[in-house]
Design a protein around this motif. Structure first.
Motif, PDB file in Angstrom:
ATOM      1  N   SER A  18       6.227  -8.676   0.085  1.00 38.30           N
ATOM      2  CA  SER A  18       5.996  -7.273  -0.259  1.00 38.30           C
ATOM      3  C   SER A  18       7.217  -6.732  -0.983  1.00 38.30           C
ATOM      4  O   SER A  18       8.319  -7.297  -0.915  1.00 38.30           O
ATOM      5  CB  SER A  18       5.722  -6.437   0.998  1.00 38.30           C
ATOM      6  N   ILE A  73       2.741  -4.984  -6.714  1.00 37.75           N
ATOM      7  CA  ILE A  73       2.391  -5.980  -5.708  1.00 37.75           C
ATOM      8  C   ILE A  73       2.932  -7.326  -6.190  1.00 37.75           C
ATOM      9  O   ILE A  73       2.763  -7.695  -7.353  1.00 37.75           O
ATOM     10  CB  ILE A  73       0.868  -6.062  -5.491  1.00 37.75           C
ATOM     11  N   GLN A 147      -5.086 -10.624  -5.609  1.00 36.90           N
ATOM     12  CA  GLN A 147      -4.708 -10.652  -4.207  1.00 36.90           C
ATOM     13  C   GLN A 147      -5.666  -9.778  -3.399  1.00 36.90           C
ATOM     14  O   GLN A 147      -6.046  -8.695  -3.834  1.00 36.90           O
ATOM     15  CB  GLN A 147      -3.279 -10.138  -3.998  1.00 36.90           C
ATOM     16  N   ARG A 168      -2.768  -2.741   6.429  1.00 40.40           N
ATOM     17  CA  ARG A 168      -2.839  -3.094   5.012  1.00 40.40           C
ATOM     18  C   ARG A 168      -4.290  -3.341   4.637  1.00 40.40           C
ATOM     19  O   ARG A 168      -5.003  -4.071   5.325  1.00 40.40           O
ATOM     20  CB  ARG A 168      -1.987  -4.334   4.697  1.00 40.40           C
ATOM     21  N   ASN A 170      -5.741  -3.727   0.819  1.00 39.39           N
ATOM     22  CA  ASN A 170      -5.576  -3.584  -0.629  1.00 39.39           C
ATOM     23  C   ASN A 170      -6.158  -4.772  -1.373  1.00 39.39           C
ATOM     24  O   ASN A 170      -6.186  -5.902  -0.868  1.00 39.39           O
ATOM     25  CB  ASN A 170      -4.093  -3.391  -0.999  1.00 39.39           C
ATOM     26  N   SER A 172      -6.127  -6.354  -5.501  1.00 42.85           N
ATOM     27  CA  SER A 172      -5.464  -6.249  -6.799  1.00 42.85           C
ATOM     28  C   SER A 172      -5.920  -7.383  -7.700  1.00 42.85           C
ATOM     29  O   SER A 172      -6.145  -8.508  -7.239  1.00 42.85           O
ATOM     30  CB  SER A 172      -3.939  -6.298  -6.617  1.00 42.85           C
ATOM     31  N   GLN A 194      -5.666  -1.953  -9.114  1.00 44.60           N
ATOM     32  CA  GLN A 194      -5.326  -2.040  -7.698  1.00 44.60           C
ATOM     33  C   GLN A 194      -6.060  -0.957  -6.919  1.00 44.60           C
ATOM     34  O   GLN A 194      -6.189   0.176  -7.387  1.00 44.60           O
ATOM     35  CB  GLN A 194      -3.820  -1.857  -7.487  1.00 44.60           C
ATOM     36  N   ARG A 196      -6.120   0.597  -2.872  1.00 41.02           N
ATOM     37  CA  ARG A 196      -5.513   0.603  -1.543  1.00 41.02           C
ATOM     38  C   ARG A 196      -6.118   1.731  -0.711  1.00 41.02           C
ATOM     39  O   ARG A 196      -6.159   2.880  -1.152  1.00 41.02           O
ATOM     40  CB  ARG A 196      -3.996   0.797  -1.621  1.00 41.02           C
TER      41      ARG A 196
END
Length: 809
Positions: A18, A73, A147, A168, A170, A172, A194, A196
């Motif tokens: 991260s 990211i 990801q 978390r 998210n 992407s 992305q 989130r």
């Protein structure tokens, strides 16, 4: 120039998964959560913090395009670079403290695919995948990377029906197209997206004052109870330390509201006709970002290369946060309610209210819609003695910012002026021309001597419009809100290019500014031997002024630019001690600020004309230019291979920043009372910062990493490596007038054991852990003790561990 580079292999071996992990691997780098936006982080190099509402001191780049930190990211990265000191004469956007440069992996002309799957504690599941497709041999190639990450929260939430915090969630995706139709031309096009939806790390209440006055004393009657409750949740007991009641115990057990647009049942009526429910925006963040960048390079000749870098990006972020960490608590509101509803300010003689045990909520809800376009053109030249670059840079940024904050107890909003709303639009245009060249004097008989000189001229324009108002929820408060001066706290009028409107229905401030600056860099290098380089550099940095978006006062609408003059003396050497190779870089620096931008927490009376305790107060964060300051320090980077299979890397920094003479932070004429017409701001007799150390900046940081490749294990089984790292950060000072609370020193360990090419296949297996000793450590703390009755902190992650299964072919 001091530069730190982390390659793809270094990022993997040190388990940098991260953005926040980078601070444990780059000397003198801090990464802290944004003061207000849980979805955003701030980079700090050489102690240069970004004050809220100001331009960033450290600019982040992805593939040459400057962008905000919400879209960062770390997957499929070629490398990450840290450039320290003022920037702008070589490329991109001007910056005071440095740049963080992220470069993603370029497409290749071979088909390939790779991926990793992580599973860890807190039910972490993360998949990174890459597919590389050659479209036309040596002409076109496409690379798609993505990801997907899910993890439960690390803060265990005991509030019924609410999520754990610090999770978390998210997704992407990034696609990169490489075109090389000729040997002289290259075009790189990147598109990314992305999403989130997360419940980020909360602010945890740390302390409440026992000796506050005014409105802070009223609120601290509640926050003291919250400190006691939060301590008990973490298995501790609140302790009296001086004039503070301080939380103890684990910070990772909470009782908080989460999610967006929650509806919470009211806990009993506290006034006739009260509604039985309270709509609440709980703690959480929603982020959507997408962008496109295009870089074209054309070799015009063997000497001249032309380069164009274009970028466009949009960010939409909704952040709901509780800066005090009191949301969801149940407190005895007897004294609080008596004081709020007694217009005499006598708090009903201290007679207990019949409405104890009320649900409490404190919320700040923010929405940012940011659209940014950048365009940069470069002419790059190279001869036997001279390397140079010249170009122009343009950026346009359109920001829509809205915020509402409220404090509520039970089913009615009881903050003295109800819900506060602010909406601001800021349009920023930046134009710049720059040039830099390096001349090698070897042909003139001065072997190894190089002189670099560069300059930049920047025009920054800001157009600004804001509305700040309050919505009343009952007749008495509506009557108060319609009284003269109660909405805007300012009369109509225009001055110094700022216009204020207060007509009972409108509360707006508008204006524009243009800031211009010449900045430069000059350095002299001497290559003493092929292994040893010494250099001296002098640079000028500039950061434009900006508006204060939440102010209701035209006199605070804008603050001015700040500048820094930087001096750096450095030494770079590599060699061998016997058969042991090593590398050593040392840099000493001094930065002298002028008109440094500094935040100030001020308390205002809700009615600027007739101030009384019954009508209450509110606080606002205002940025001022306060004078001079100096920061100086030393940085050391070293690498050694005591054995062929073992590499040790060390990064160390020591720095001290202090304010200088004439650094006055404005305060009310009578500092014990809020600001109103009868107690105006004093620009000359406020808080003297002379000699005060920079708040929130550690003096010492230390990073140590070791990587061992176990070559004695047969490769027919696997290529085995073991990595370990340790990161230490010294304590930081606090400064209450700036809203910054002290933090203690901490050190954390991490490690990774990897088995690559298992049984001579493309498979790999790794086991990893971060914060091995499960050390509780504070990353940043806010001090609102004597303005609104609390100090709160944001904490680093507890121990995390897991396994990674990967493939590559």
């Amino acid at each position: 120039m001091a530069v730190t580079t982390l390659t793809a292999s270094a990022l993997r071996e040190r388990n940098v998964s991260s953005v926040s992990d980078l601070q444990y691997n780059v000397p003198n780098l801090q990464i802290k959560p944004s003061t207000l936006y849980p979805s955003q982080v701030e980079f700090i190099l050489r102690g240069q913090r970004q004050v809220l509402y100001t331009d960033e001191n450290v600019v982040t780049y992805v593939n040459g395009v400057p962008q905000g930190t919400r879209g960062l990211i770390l997957y499929d990265m070629e490398n990450v670079q840290s450039l320290k000191g003022p920037q702008g004469t070589l490329f991109g956007k001007n910056s005071m403290g440095g740049a963080m440069v992220f470069t993603t992996t370029k497409p290749k002309y071979d088909f390939g695919a790779e991926g990793t799957f992580d599973y860890g504690n807190y039910n972490l599941m993360r998949f990174n995948g890459v597919v590389n497709v050659p479209l036309v041999d040596n002409v076109a190639a496409l690379r798609i990377a993505g990801q997907v990450e899910r993890r439960d929260g690390v803060y265990k939430n005991s509030y019924p029906g609410m999520h754990d915090l610090g999770d978390r969630d998210n997704d992407s995706l990034r696609a990169t197209l490489l075109l090389q139709p000729s040997s002289r031309f290259e075009n790189l096009l990147t598109v990314d997206y992305q999403r989130r939806n997360e419940i980020p790390y909360p602010a945890i209440i740390e302390a409440a004052p026992l000796n506050a006055t005014g409105f802070a004393a009223l609120v601290s009657n509640l926050t003291q109870q919250v400190v006691t409750q939060q301590s008990a949740l973490g298995g501790g007991t609140a302790q009296v330390q001086g004039n503070l009641l301080v939380r103890t115990g684990s910070p990772f057990n909470v009782n908080m509201l989460t999610g967006i647009n929650r509806v919470i049942p009211g806990i009993g009526p506290i006034a006739p006709g009260a509604t039985p429910i309270t709509p609440v925006n709980g703690f959480g963040s929603k982020v959507r970002t997408w962008g496109v960048s295009n870089s074209s390079t054309y070799e015009l000749s063997d000497v001249i290369t032309l380069k164009n870098i274009f970028g466009y990006r949009e960010e939409r972020a909704t952040d709901h946060s509780d800066p005090a960490g009191i949301s969801g608590t149940t407190v005895d509101t007897s004294l609080f309610l008596n004081c709020v509803f007694d217009p005499t300010g006598a708090c009903n003689g201290g007679v207990p209210s019949p409405f104890p045990g009320q649900f409490s909520n404190n919320n700040t809800n923010m929405f940012n819609n940011i659209k940014t376009l950048t365009e940069e053109f470069q002419v790059i030249g190279k001869t036997d003695s001279l390397n140079f670059i010249a170009g122009g840079f343009y950026s346009h940024n359109n920001l829509l910012y809205t915020v509402n904050s409220y404090f509520s107890v039970g089913p009615l909003s009881l903050y003295p002026l109800q819900t506060r709303h602010a909406t601001a639009t800021t349009k920023s245009d930046s134009y710049a021309v720059f040039a830099q060249g390096t001349y090698d004097f070897s042909n003139l008989g001065l072997e190894g001597v190089r002189l670099t000189a560069g300059a930049r001229y920047t025009w920054d324009k800001r157009d600004y419009f804001s509305e700040n108002f309050f919505s009343a929820s009952n007749a008495a408060q509506q009557q108060f809100a319609s009284s003269p001066g109660a909405i805007c706290n300012e009369l109509n009028g225009s001055a110094d290019g700022v216009t204020g409107v207060n007509d009972g229905t409108n509360c707006s401030i508008s204006g524009n500014r243009t800031y211009r600056a010449l900045t430069w860099t000059a350095s002299l290098e001497y290559q003493v031997t092929p292994q040893t380089l010494v250099y001296f550099a002098n640079r000028r940095g500039f950061k434009a002024g900006s508006p204060n978006p939440t102010t209701r006062s035209p006199q605070f609408a804008f603050f001015n630019p700040e500048r820094i003059t930087d001096y750096e003396l450095g030494f770079k050497h590599q060699g061998r001690l016997g058969s042991v190779p090593y590398r050593l870089n040392v840099a000493g620096f001094i930065g002298k600020y002028k008109d440094i931008q500094t935040q100030n927490i001020l308390t205002f009376c809700s009615d600027s004309i007739n101030c009384s305790s019954a009508q209450g107060t509110y606080t606002d964060l205002i940025v001022f230019n306060v004078g001079q300051a100096t920061i100086k320090g030393v940085e050391v980077e070293a690498s050694v291979k005591p054995f062929p299979d073992l590499t040790l890397d060390v990064g160390y920094s020591y720095q001290v920043g202090r304010y200088g003479k004439g650094s006055i932070l404005p305060q009310p004429t009578d500092a014990t009372k809020p600001i109103y017409d009868g107690n105006p701001i004093d620009y000359t007799g406020g808080t003297d910062l002379n000699g005060r150390e920079f708040a929130g900046v550690p003096r010492t940081t230390l990073n140590v990493a070791a990587t061992y490749h176990a070559s004695f294990i047969p490769e027919s089984f696997a290529k085995v490596s073991l990595s370990g790292n340790y990161s230490y950060r010294g304590n930081t000072k606090g400064l209450s007038v700036q809203g910054i609370y002290q933090t203690p020193a901490f050190g954390i360990f991490g490690g990774r054991l990897s088995f690559n090419e298992l049984f001579e296949t493309p498979m790999s297996l790794s086991f990893w852990a971060q914060n091995l000793t499960n050390k509780d450590h504070k990353l940043y703390c806010a001090d609102n003790l004597y303005s609104i009755g609390y100090a709160s902190c944001r904490w680093g992650e507890p121990r995390t561990y897991g396994a990674t299964l990967g493939f590559k072919f």
